[in-house]
Design a protein around this motif. Structure first.
Motif, PDB file in Angstrom:
ATOM      1  N   GLY A 133       0.836  -1.208   0.000  1.00 32.74           N
ATOM      2  CA  GLY A 133       0.000   0.000   0.000  1.00 32.74           C
ATOM      3  C   GLY A 133       0.864   1.248   0.000  1.00 32.74           C
ATOM      4  O   GLY A 133       0.602   2.215  -0.718  1.00 32.74           O
ATOM      5  N   CYS A 134       1.932   1.211   0.820  1.00 26.61           N
ATOM      6  CA  CYS A 134       2.871   2.351   0.862  1.00 26.61           C
ATOM      7  C   CYS A 134       3.493   2.557  -0.520  1.00 26.61           C
ATOM      8  O   CYS A 134       3.740   3.692  -0.945  1.00 26.61           O
ATOM      9  CB  CYS A 134       3.988   2.084   1.876  1.00 26.61           C
ATOM     10  SG  CYS A 134       3.426   2.226   3.572  1.00 26.61           S
TER      11      CYS A 134
ATOM     12  N   PHE B 172       1.360   4.758  -2.705  1.00 19.21           N
ATOM     13  CA  PHE B 172       1.481   6.183  -2.378  1.00 19.21           C
ATOM     14  C   PHE B 172       2.810   6.750  -2.890  1.00 19.21           C
ATOM     15  O   PHE B 172       2.860   7.864  -3.409  1.00 19.21           O
ATOM     16  CB  PHE B 172       1.361   6.403  -0.860  1.00 19.21           C
ATOM     17  CG  PHE B 172      -0.055   6.375  -0.382  1.00 19.21           C
ATOM     18  CD1 PHE B 172      -0.826   7.527  -0.426  1.00 19.21           C
ATOM     19  CD2 PHE B 172      -0.630   5.207   0.070  1.00 19.21           C
ATOM     20  CE1 PHE B 172      -2.146   7.517   0.000  1.00 19.21           C
ATOM     21  CE2 PHE B 172      -1.946   5.184   0.490  1.00 19.21           C
ATOM     22  CZ  PHE B 172      -2.708   6.328   0.463  1.00 19.21           C
ATOM     23  N   ALA B 173       3.872   5.951  -2.747  1.00 23.05           N
ATOM     24  CA  ALA B 173       5.181   6.394  -3.253  1.00 23.05           C
ATOM     25  C   ALA B 173       5.135   6.526  -4.777  1.00 23.05           C
ATOM     26  O   ALA B 173       5.736   7.439  -5.353  1.00 23.05           O
ATOM     27  CB  ALA B 173       6.256   5.406  -2.835  1.00 23.05           C
TER      28      ALA B 173
ATOM     29  N   PRO C 138      10.553   9.101  -1.165  1.00 25.48           N
ATOM     30  CA  PRO C 138       9.905   7.957  -1.833  1.00 25.48           C
ATOM     31  C   PRO C 138      10.890   6.920  -2.378  1.00 25.48           C
ATOM     32  O   PRO C 138      10.633   5.738  -2.326  1.00 25.48           O
ATOM     33  CB  PRO C 138       9.120   8.606  -2.976  1.00 25.48           C
ATOM     34  CG  PRO C 138       8.998  10.028  -2.629  1.00 25.48           C
ATOM     35  CD  PRO C 138      10.111  10.388  -1.722  1.00 25.48           C
TER      36      PRO C 138
ATOM     37  N   TRP D  52       4.829   3.779   8.460  1.00 22.21           N
ATOM     38  CA  TRP D  52       3.832   3.411   7.450  1.00 22.21           C
ATOM     39  C   TRP D  52       2.490   4.111   7.644  1.00 22.21           C
ATOM     40  O   TRP D  52       1.660   4.102   6.736  1.00 22.21           O
ATOM     41  CB  TRP D  52       3.667   1.895   7.341  1.00 22.21           C
ATOM     42  CG  TRP D  52       3.303   1.169   8.612  1.00 22.21           C
ATOM     43  CD1 TRP D  52       4.153   0.581   9.485  1.00 22.21           C
ATOM     44  CD2 TRP D  52       1.992   0.931   9.128  1.00 22.21           C
ATOM     45  NE1 TRP D  52       3.473   0.000  10.517  1.00 22.21           N
ATOM     46  CE2 TRP D  52       2.142   0.191  10.330  1.00 22.21           C
ATOM     47  CE3 TRP D  52       0.707   1.260   8.713  1.00 22.21           C
ATOM     48  CZ2 TRP D  52       1.055  -0.219  11.100  1.00 22.21           C
ATOM     49  CZ3 TRP D  52      -0.375   0.845   9.486  1.00 22.21           C
ATOM     50  CH2 TRP D  52      -0.202   0.113  10.670  1.00 22.21           C
TER      51      TRP D  52
ATOM     52  N   PRO E 257       2.492   7.731   4.068  1.00 25.29           N
ATOM     53  CA  PRO E 257       1.470   7.898   3.020  1.00 25.29           C
ATOM     54  C   PRO E 257       0.757   9.248   3.109  1.00 25.29           C
ATOM     55  O   PRO E 257       0.459   9.868   2.085  1.00 25.29           O
ATOM     56  CB  PRO E 257       0.498   6.738   3.284  1.00 25.29           C
ATOM     57  CG  PRO E 257       1.334   5.702   3.935  1.00 25.29           C
ATOM     58  CD  PRO E 257       2.299   6.455   4.796  1.00 25.29           C
TER      59      PRO E 257
ATOM     60  N   TYR F 162       3.113  11.827   1.744  1.00 26.63           N
ATOM     61  CA  TYR F 162       3.156  11.718   0.273  1.00 26.63           C
ATOM     62  C   TYR F 162       1.910  12.330  -0.360  1.00 26.63           C
ATOM     63  O   TYR F 162       1.978  12.944  -1.424  1.00 26.63           O
ATOM     64  CB  TYR F 162       3.282  10.251  -0.148  1.00 26.63           C
ATOM     65  CG  TYR F 162       4.645   9.642   0.106  1.00 26.63           C
ATOM     66  CD1 TYR F 162       5.710  10.409   0.573  1.00 26.63           C
ATOM     67  CD2 TYR F 162       4.881   8.297  -0.126  1.00 26.63           C
ATOM     68  CE1 TYR F 162       6.951   9.851   0.813  1.00 26.63           C
ATOM     69  CE2 TYR F 162       6.124   7.730   0.101  1.00 26.63           C
ATOM     70  CZ  TYR F 162       7.157   8.512   0.575  1.00 26.63           C
ATOM     71  OH  TYR F 162       8.373   7.952   0.800  1.00 26.63           O
ATOM     72  N   PHE F 163       0.780  12.143   0.302  1.00 28.73           N
ATOM     73  CA  PHE F 163      -0.471  12.690  -0.225  1.00 28.73           C
ATOM     74  C   PHE F 163      -0.387  14.217  -0.281  1.00 28.73           C
ATOM     75  O   PHE F 163      -0.693  14.828  -1.310  1.00 28.73           O
ATOM     76  CB  PHE F 163      -1.642  12.222   0.652  1.00 28.73           C
ATOM     77  CG  PHE F 163      -2.978  12.714   0.180  1.00 28.73           C
ATOM     78  CD1 PHE F 163      -3.566  12.167  -0.949  1.00 28.73           C
ATOM     79  CD2 PHE F 163      -3.636  13.738   0.849  1.00 28.73           C
ATOM     80  CE1 PHE F 163      -4.793  12.629  -1.405  1.00 28.73           C
ATOM     81  CE2 PHE F 163      -4.864  14.208   0.405  1.00 28.73           C
ATOM     82  CZ  PHE F 163      -5.439  13.649  -0.725  1.00 28.73           C
TER      83      PHE F 163
END
Lengths: 404, 236
Positions: free
Chosen positions: A292-293, A296-297, A349, A374, A378, A381-382
């Protein structure tokens, strides 16, 4: 808004219509297949002598591991393990794993033995000769070792308290479960992540720059929506491309791994896989968190690459800078004593996507609440994605067609 | 309907590409003549809002060149521009229509109409990479006409067209010029002579002639060549 959808569709068409996308994708798939299958290929040699094929070795270990599944790592299992390992005649001449006694008595317990060694940091022979199997001592040693790790990393008291609290949520004694699939996924995580980021950099480095080199920018920029909606359509198409790429390559890795190793171990404690981790999650959950991470990366990298391509007006330069950053991430390690710098670097990232960073010890404190890597990354990053995209818009709008 | 170019200049480091040009264009076809480097393309780019003037203003019916509404009435065919090789002709026009803010149904109708107008209806579903140079040029002309522009800027529109297509295109421009402002540049003086009602001649970034041209002035080509010769003489 209707036109945004049409523009988005055409931007996707431009992206997915490029041959390089499919060639690079096929190459990524080949690399994943090779890296997942290589452990089964060839034979195991010791001292120039053929011991067994790697496939047979794997199958034997798998059988032993499955036989242990469901057993608690408690006093009884620890004693069985150590008793079995004490039967090995340790000599300097012969590697202990090549002895008949190891194969007959100790090897069926090797997953538990590896867990003990990993937890206590004892050397193999020392462990056998001096350690008295003791369940409480084993888990206490793990706690002592974790505290040392936290202090060495320069964690604050609040952070150490936070991790200690999370440790209390982990149920002990651990129940052993065969978890080869998740172990494989975690060990290939960094490779797959790097492939995903490289794939994104290769395919998206031309999103804006190619409009300039192809000279299509002139008719786009003089169109009513050519300075506003098209920018967002391109960014959205790039994000979709990145998300789809990350999901497809991850899914392929999952399916291949499941085909090779099965699904056993989804509910096993993550600490069986990553002893120093203090997250109360299962192996399956941890893998889903890690991948999942990656999504986002992939999103933040895609926006970074696209904005860079608009800034530099060159695919090659964009790709060179992106690849340079990925390589730098693999080479450069910021020492832990520079805590803030080390944390910022590890959370970039192109550095973050490694198990030791995703499940790292650094936290982010927000109003007294601590977030693990974790959980925090994210979100960062968002926000970073929105900021980078917003920075890119005026760069795109200010472009002047001249000098051709 | 009026395009006002008011004291527009464009200066690059040590070169003035366009030097204080002022002109008002109303309905009709305007031919822009000038040698390479005279500043034609720079002026056209500024009129299309893709190059910012160093000084001066450009507006259409009071709408500034930087506004989205200005771009809504604009159709532009650049001198040298690219295509998306993997797109079909139809895709390309539908994409351009979306960029011009046209609705789906209108875009489809207009695209089909224009493909027929530029005789590309039979190859509409073929990829642009299979098109000849002339076909690509016709596709470029079609995209410029998609939004029924009130201001049509055409940079070397007849390049790559065969003689028959050129005649068809000249007639099309003449028709468009009845209701709209059409500004076209070309090296082919005969094209300008036959289509354009007014001539704008540029030299070294300046407008050296702007007026109607009729036979009483003599041959346009002679006039044009005379100025080129003058320029070459100066350079020598």
């Amino acid at each position: 808004m209707n036109n945004f959808r049409v523009l988005y569709r055409y931007e996707c068409k431009k992206l997915f219509g490029r041959k390089i996308v499919w060639i690079t994708f096929a190459l990524c798939i080949v690399v994943i297949i090779i890296s997942l299958c290589i452990p089964f290929i060839g034979s195991y040699y010791a001292g120039g002598e053929l011991i067994d094929t790697n496939l047979n070795m794997y199958q034997t270990d798998k059988r032993y591991s499955e036989a242990l599944s469901g057993r608690e790592i408690n006093q009884e299992l620890l004693e069985e393990t150590i008793t079995a390992y004490r039967k090995i005649p340790y000599t300097n001449e012969l590697q202990y794993s090549l002895t008949e006694q190891y194969q007959q008595y100790a090897r069926p317990y090797s997953p538990i033995f590896n867990f003990i060694v990993g937890t206590t940091n004892m050397q193999t022979s020392d462990a056998i000769l001096s350690w008295q199997p003791n369940e409480d001592d084993l888990y206490a040693q793990r706690q002592t070792w974790l505290k040392t790790v936290w202090e060495d990393l320069g964690l604050s008291k609040g952070e150490i308290d936070f991790w200690q609290k999370r440790e209390t949520q982990i149920e002990t004694p651990f129940v052993y479960q065969h978890h080869e699939a998740y172990s494989t996924l975690l060990s290939h995580y960094q490779t797959v992540s790097l492939l995903v980021l490289l794939f994104i950099a290769i395919c998206l480095s031309g999103v804006f720059s190619e409009e300039h080199t192809r000279k299509t920018d002139q008719i786009i920029l003089c169109s009513p929506l050519g300075k506003t909606w098209i920018y967002w359509a391109k960014i959205t198409a790039g994000i979709s491309f990145a998300v789809i790429s990350a999901i497809l390559l991850s899914l392929f890795t999952f399916i291949m791994t499941i085909c090779l190793h099965g699904t056993d171990g989804f509910n096993a404690a993550f600490q069986l896989l990553y002893i120093s981790n203090s997250d109360p999650v299962t192996c399956g959950q941890a893998i889903l968190i890690a991948f999942g991470c990656m999504v986002f990366a992939a999103i933040v990298t895609s926006i970074f690459v696209m904005v860079l391509s608009e800034l530099l007006h060159s695919n090659i330069a964009t790709l060179a800078i992106s690849t340079g950053l990925f390589i730098m991430a693999m080479i450069v390690v910021v020492p832990e004593q520079y805590r803030l710098l080390a944390q910022v670097w590890d959370w970039l990232p192109w550095c973050f996507l490694a198990p030791w960073n995703v499940f790292g010890k650094y936290t982010l404190s927000i109003f007294g609440h601590y977030l693990t890597s974790w959980q925090a990354v994210p979100m960062i990053y968002f926000v970073a994605s929105i900021v980078i995209a917003a920075i890119g818009k005026p760069i795109y709008q200010r472009f002047q067609v001249s000098g051709r | 309907m009026e395009l006002i170019i008011d004291r527009v200049s464009k200066q690059y480091k040590n070169k003035i590409a366009v030097d204080r040009i002022s002109v008002k264009l109303q309905r009709g076809v305007y031919g822009l003549l000038g040698t390479n480097g005279a500043g034609k393309t720079t002026l056209m780019r500024m009129i299309c809002g893709i190059l910012k003037p160093t000084s001066g203003t450009i507006s259409f019916d009071g709408i500034d060149v930087s506004e989205e509404n200005y771009r809504s009435v604009l159709g532009y065919l650049p001198q040298d521009f690219g295509y998306y090789p993997e797109f079909t002709g139809m895709d390309f026009l539908l994409y351009m229509a979306a960029l011009k803010g046209m609705g789906k149904a209108q875009a489809k109708r207009k695209t089909e109409e224009l493909l027929e107008l530029v005789s590309l209806q039979d190859v509409a579903k073929k990829k642009i990479k299979t098109y000849s140079g002339g076909m690509k040029q016709r596709l470029g002309i079609a995209q410029a006409l998609l939004n029924q522009p009130k201001l049509l800027v055409l940079d070397e529109p007849t390049a790559g067209l065969d003689p028959k297509e050129r005649v068809r295109f000249r007639n099309l421009i003449a028709d468009l010029g009845k209701e709209n402002i059409v500004l076209l540049s070309t090296h082919i003086v005969s094209d300008i002579e036959q289509i354009a009602e007014r001539i704008l001649m540029m030299k070294d970034g300046q407008l050296i002639y702007q007026d109607k041209w009729d036979d009483s002035n003599g041959r346009l080509e002679d006039f044009y060549l005379h100025h080129i010769d003058e320029e070459e003489g100066e350079h020598e």
